[in-house]
Scaffold this active site. Sequence first.
Site, short mmCIF file in Angstrom:
data_model
loop_
_atom_site.label_atom_id
_atom_site.label_comp_id
_atom_site.label_asym_id
_atom_site.label_seq_id
_atom_site.Cartn_x
_atom_site.Cartn_y
_atom_site.Cartn_z
N ASN A 73 0.87 -1.18 0.00
CA ASN A 73 0.00 0.00 0.00
C ASN A 73 0.90 1.23 0.00
OD1 ASN A 73 -1.74 2.08 0.59
ND2 ASN A 73 -2.22 1.39 2.68
N LYS B 53 0.07 4.28 -0.25
CA LYS B 53 -0.58 5.47 0.35
C LYS B 53 -0.36 6.68 -0.57
CE LYS B 53 0.09 3.26 4.75
NZ LYS B 53 0.14 3.36 6.19
N HIS C 114 -9.36 1.29 5.07
CA HIS C 114 -8.08 1.44 5.76
C HIS C 114 -8.26 2.39 6.95
CE1 HIS C 114 -3.95 2.58 6.61
NE2 HIS C 114 -3.59 1.47 5.98
N GLU D 105 -6.63 4.76 7.99
CA GLU D 105 -6.41 6.18 7.69
C GLU D 105 -7.65 6.79 7.03
OE1 GLU D 105 -2.72 5.58 5.61
OE2 GLU D 105 -1.80 5.01 7.52
N GLU E 271 -5.31 -5.00 10.63
CA GLU E 271 -4.26 -4.02 10.84
C GLU E 271 -4.53 -3.26 12.14
OE1 GLU E 271 -2.25 -2.79 6.92
OE2 GLU E 271 -4.00 -1.52 7.16
N GLY F 121 2.79 2.03 10.78
CA GLY F 121 3.81 3.08 10.67
C GLY F 121 4.55 3.40 11.96
N SER G 291 3.51 -2.36 10.28
CA SER G 291 4.96 -2.46 10.54
C SER G 291 5.56 -3.80 10.14
CB SER G 291 5.26 -2.14 12.01
OG SER G 291 4.94 -0.78 12.29
P1 PGA Z 1 3.05 0.12 7.57
O1 PGA Z 1 1.57 0.38 7.01
O2 PGA Z 1 3.55 -1.16 6.97
O3 PGA Z 1 3.84 1.32 7.14
O4 PGA Z 1 2.92 0.03 9.07
C1 PGA Z 1 0.66 -0.67 6.83
C2 PGA Z 1 -0.62 -0.15 6.23
O5 PGA Z 1 -1.04 0.96 6.56
O6 PGA Z 1 -1.26 -0.84 5.41
#
Ligand code: PGA
Length: 255
Positions: A13, A15, A99, A101, A169, A175, A215
């Site tokens: 992803n 983003k 997601h 976010e 997740e 992140g 992560s």
């Molecule tokens: P990350 O993000 O691997 O940077 O923690 C995962 C995601 O948001 O799908």
Amino acid sequence: MNDLKRRPLVAGNWKMNGLHESIVIFQAIEQGSAALSKHVDLLICPPATLLNYFSSQRKTTSLSIGAQNCHSMDSGAYTGDLSASMLRDSGAQYVIVGHSERRQYHHETDYDVHNKAAAAHKAGLIAIICIGETKEEREMGKAIDVVRSQLRGSLPEGSFGENTIIAYEPVWAIGTGLTPTVDDVAEVHSAIRTELSFLVGDAEYEKIKILYGGSVKPTNAKELLSIADVDGALVGGASLNAKDFLAIAESYISE
Ligand code: PGA
């Protein structure tokens, strides 16, 4: 590792990252994907502005392309939005919906996610439905309840193994460099699998992949991806680096 009823998927992803010049990352991943394709499916979800370009440049089918969000309607007066059929038309095969976010910054509810996933199915896209608890919810011992309830609210009728993937997740792991323990991941994935058996029935519940996200890095991928009922990963940061992304996927061949 799962019982081979489900082919693993490592999905990236990107983003809100990536310009036309990022084709070099995509191409490096595509090159590496051929050797991995016997063992694992690979997917990159770039920003929507790159879907058409990446799909026109792609030379193999061993790397799939997906979008990161869609509108629930097929067309109409929704300035700035993109429908699932437009994403499909631009080359997407998958779309991430719900997601954290999007849930956080765009106030998307389970109901919105449900409608987006239904729109994705209708357009012929595979929906990757994201669920996961916040830090506070985990600390209060509510992670399993929250995840089950999000799953019930977000999964539309007509979801089955061919058109739906769940991504667990934990919001606090995205992140941050933090990950849940192996036992915690196993517990949540098993609860999701059980809940799926109620929601989609005996014939399909074991066919739906459940990815772990948050992560995932080359250093922890092997441990996370070998947990029962973990059928792959949804990778954010590390998917912007071809070497790291491929190293994560290689967890499936270096047994
Ligand atoms: P990350 O993000 O691997 O940077 O923690 C995962 C995601 O948001 O799908």
